[in-house]
Design a protein around this motif. Structure first.
Motif, short mmCIF file in Angstrom:
data_model
loop_
_atom_site.label_atom_id
_atom_site.label_comp_id
_atom_site.label_asym_id
_atom_site.label_seq_id
_atom_site.Cartn_x
_atom_site.Cartn_y
_atom_site.Cartn_z
N PRO A 22 16.55 39.77 -64.05
CA PRO A 22 16.14 38.36 -64.02
C PRO A 22 15.35 37.95 -65.26
CG PRO A 22 15.84 39.35 -61.86
CD PRO A 22 16.19 40.48 -62.81
N ARG A 23 15.81 36.91 -65.93
CA ARG A 23 15.18 36.32 -67.11
C ARG A 23 15.09 37.27 -68.30
NH1 ARG A 23 10.55 32.51 -64.37
NH2 ARG A 23 12.03 31.00 -63.58
N GLY A 24 16.03 38.19 -68.41
CA GLY A 24 16.01 39.07 -69.57
C GLY A 24 17.11 40.10 -69.55
N HIS A 25 17.15 40.86 -70.63
CA HIS A 25 18.09 41.98 -70.72
C HIS A 25 17.59 42.99 -71.74
CE1 HIS A 25 19.58 39.34 -73.98
NE2 HIS A 25 19.93 40.48 -74.57
N LEU A 26 18.18 44.17 -71.68
CA LEU A 26 17.84 45.26 -72.57
C LEU A 26 19.13 45.81 -73.13
CD1 LEU A 26 15.34 48.01 -72.16
CD2 LEU A 26 17.72 48.70 -72.22
N GLU A 27 19.12 46.09 -74.42
CA GLU A 27 20.26 46.74 -75.07
C GLU A 27 19.76 48.07 -75.62
OE1 GLU A 27 22.79 42.87 -76.46
OE2 GLU A 27 21.00 43.36 -77.62
N GLU A 42 13.11 36.12 -71.57
CA GLU A 42 13.17 34.66 -71.65
C GLU A 42 11.84 34.04 -71.21
OE1 GLU A 42 15.69 33.16 -73.00
OE2 GLU A 42 16.92 34.96 -73.13
N PRO A 43 11.57 32.80 -71.64
CA PRO A 43 10.37 32.11 -71.15
C PRO A 43 10.35 32.14 -69.62
CG PRO A 43 11.40 30.84 -72.89
CD PRO A 43 12.36 31.97 -72.55
N CYS A 107 10.89 36.32 -76.11
CA CYS A 107 10.18 37.42 -76.75
C CYS A 107 11.17 38.57 -76.93
CB CYS A 107 8.99 37.85 -75.91
SG CYS A 107 7.97 39.12 -76.69
N ILE A 108 11.28 39.05 -78.17
CA ILE A 108 12.18 40.17 -78.47
C ILE A 108 11.34 41.32 -79.00
CG2 ILE A 108 14.13 40.96 -79.86
CD1 ILE A 108 15.09 38.03 -79.92
N LEU A 109 11.51 42.49 -78.37
CA LEU A 109 10.77 43.69 -78.73
C LEU A 109 11.74 44.81 -79.11
CD1 LEU A 109 8.36 44.00 -75.65
CD2 LEU A 109 7.86 42.87 -77.82
#
Length: 125
Positions: A22-27, A42-43, A107-109
């Motif tokens: 929910p509200r994001g993903h990881l690669e 995501e915000p 936000c990208i980390l």
């Protein structure tokens, strides 16, 4: 006989796997001796709302070694200590925390710790 040394190169544009939550993903990219993750939040994303049900723990129990590419994130440790990170920041974050996106920019980390690429966003079996 010794095994020959081999250089290994991968690009973040072609990850080995993608995990959506929910509200994001990881690669994730998996290399010999390094599991690397690009996480996009995501915000409105907050670990305790988006990933607690997946992780099955009260707080994030993953250790992170990160570089912030874009956006801002607020982090609260279980002991109450808080900090905010943003573009260009490098941080080490031990297990036992909550985190959330600050503002209206994703936000990208980049995470070099390895645990994130292996287990983050996967349901516990």
């Amino acid at each position: 006989m010794e095994e020959p040394l081999m250089m290994e190169v991968k690009t973040v544009d072609k990850p080995d796997e993608r995990r959506d939550f929910p509200r994001g993903h990881l690669e994730a990219l998996h290399l010999t001796g390094l599991d690397f993750a690009v996480a996009t939040f995501e915000p409105g994303w907050r670990w305790s709302e988006s990933l607690r049900p997946i992780a099955g723990t009260d707080s994030c129990e993953v250790h992170h070694n990160c570089f912030v590419v874009q956006g801002r994130m607020r982090i609260r440790m279980n002991d109450g200590a808080e900090s905010e990170v943003g573009p260009g920041d490098v941080f080490v974050l031990p297990a036992g925390h909550d985190a959330w996106v600050v503002g209206d920019e994703q936000c990208i980390l980049y995470d070099f710790a390895g645990e994130m690429a292996k287990d983050y966003g996967k349901a516990k079996s």
